[in-house]
Design an enzyme around this catalytic site. Structure first.
Site, mmCIF file in Angstrom:
data_model
loop_
_atom_site.group_PDB
_atom_site.id
_atom_site.type_symbol
_atom_site.label_atom_id
_atom_site.label_comp_id
_atom_site.label_asym_id
_atom_site.label_seq_id
_atom_site.Cartn_x
_atom_site.Cartn_y
_atom_site.Cartn_z
ATOM 1 N N PRO A 1 -18.294 -46.576 -14.571
ATOM 2 C CG PRO A 1 -19.992 -46.662 -16.175
ATOM 3 C CD PRO A 1 -18.967 -47.528 -15.493
ATOM 4 C CE1 TYR A 2 -20.489 -45.257 -6.360
ATOM 5 C CE2 TYR A 2 -18.759 -46.923 -6.176
ATOM 6 C CZ TYR A 2 -19.588 -45.978 -5.594
ATOM 7 O OH TYR A 2 -19.522 -45.750 -4.238
ATOM 8 N N GLY A 3 -17.185 -45.198 -10.405
ATOM 9 C CA GLY A 3 -15.969 -44.505 -9.993
ATOM 10 C C GLY A 3 -15.761 -43.202 -10.755
#
Length: 415
Positions: A219-221
């Site tokens: 989810p960060y990327g």
């Protein structure tokens, strides 16, 4: 505002005379009344003259005007590790800087260091605000005149993003949209976006170039890529100068020892490997936990491209200087070589002089085996290259700050 109060020692002996529904003043007091009117007018005139002559009230707020030769940069997340180092560099280069930070990950102590280094009025201001609040973002832009924005503010832990993905989409994607909307509304000319190699996911070939397909796996990327997509779509019908910098694993600290990395104690499990190494070396934690030893790499541990924060900041400043209206530049910011986690740990042991205990654990969700950059494009177009490529030396610099700041900045994050 000045208040003039008349004291009275005794009650009046006369009152207006009333006839029907109208009031008529006592004619004996008419002369006295006229005199008081003239006195009040004279005092008012004197006050206005004094206010106009006051330099403090006459001078405009320097942050609220565009001043030729002094570019004003908004640094979001400027109380954080990377943002504070970027602010230091900008101030040294004679930029005017406004930091906006909600201190959820940043340190008020870093802001105080910067304020002490640059105390002259009109150089640095700090605004405590949350970029997720649209009204606050609009107010910040309406009350200040920015020439450029460096957008660092973001939660940035891969592991945490897999546990709380909505937090990451709100904080990264949605907040970037709000910043960009206000930039467009108030005609801010230049946007430097802090992105990440996590947008690439786990590419089939190394090293990573700017045209490597972006297939993020956490989810960060994904949140960062969504933000990039918004920026790129917006740029198609905008004159804004835009630079997107995708950088790799950040280490090091200010070579002169003024700033360093001081993560929240409750986030140590999620933080950078350098912070974990230093915590282990200082005995704050019993040892270092290395997650994943079965990757398809030379020693089974992940391979990463470690970029010194001073080099990273230099890339941002060069991007700011080279940004062109109606153009988008996208650059990888890395050294061009990878080091394994085991190699990193050995370098950390040498830098600290401590035989750090290492515990090997299963993989962390969302991690990828091997990521390092091809920095050819940024070398060619921005004339930038990493200067601090000795892993042990960068860690030694950071370790000096850690040893002299055992309690981080020692300042509570209360504002």
């Amino acid at each position: 505002m000045l208040n003039f109060v008349r004291s009275r020692t005794q009650a009046r002996t006369t009152r207006p005379t009333t006839m029907g529904s109208m009031d008529y003043a006592d004619p004996k007091r008419k002369g006295n009344f006229v005199g008081k009117v003239f006195l009040a007018a004279a005092l008012t005139t004197i006050c206005i003259i004094m206010i106009k002559r006051s330099p403090a009230l006459n001078s405009p707020n320097p942050f609220a005007v565009h001043e030729p030769g002094i570019p004003h940069v908004l640094v979001t997340g400027g109380a954080g590790f990377i943002g504070s180092h970027a602010t230091l560099r900008l101030l040294k280069d004679n930029y005017r800087v406004t930091i906006v930070d909600n201190l959820s990950r940043g340190n008020l102590g870093a802001v105080k260091v910067l304020q002490d280094l640059f105390p002259k009025p009109g150089r640095l201001q700090f605004i405590y605000a949350d970029l997720g609040d649209a009204n606050s973002v609009n107010k910040i832009f309406s009350e200040n005149k920015f020439d450029a924005v460096m957008h660092f503010a973001a939660v940035a832990y891969v592991g945490e993003s897999t546990v709380d993905p909505l937090k990451y989409y709100h904080n990264i994607t949605s907040n970037t949209l709000l910043v960009l909307e206000s930039m467009a509304k108030y005609d801010v000319k230049t946007f430097i976006y802090s992105s990440t190699c996590a947008t690439y996911g786990e590419p089939e070939t190394m090293p990573i170039t700017e045209v490597t397909p972006q297939v993020p796996i956490n989810p960060y990327g994904k949140a960062k890529k969504m933000a990039e997509d918004i920026i790129l779509d917006f740029s198609k019908n905008s004159e804004m100068a835009i630079m997107i910098l995708r950088y790799f694993n950040v280490i090091g600290s200010d070579p002169e020892g003024r700033l360093g990395e001081a993560p929240r104690p409750e986030l140590r499990e999620q933080g950078r490997i350098s912070g974990a190494c230093f915590d282990a070396a200082r005995g704050i934690i019993p040892g270092l936990k290395v997650r994943g030893t079965d990757y398809k790499t030379s020693d089974g541990t992940c391979i990463r491209d470690y970029i010194d924060v001073t080099d990273l900041v230099d890339a941002h400043v060069k991007a700011l200087e080279k940004a062109q209206p109606a153009k988008v530049g996208i650059y990888n910011v890395g050294t061009g070589k990878g080091s394994s986690v085991k190699e990193f740990v050995e370098a950390c042991k040498k830098a600290t002089g401590v035989n750090i205990k290492v515990e090997y654990l299963p993989r962390r969700p969302g991690d990828y085996a091997e990521v390092y950059s091809n920095p050819t494009k940024i070398n060619r177009e921005l004339k930038w290259s990493a200067q601090r490529t000795n892993l042990e030396e960068s860690l030694r610099t950071a370790w000096r700050w850690q040893k002299s700041h055992r309690d981080g900045y020692g300042v509570p994050n209360v504002y």
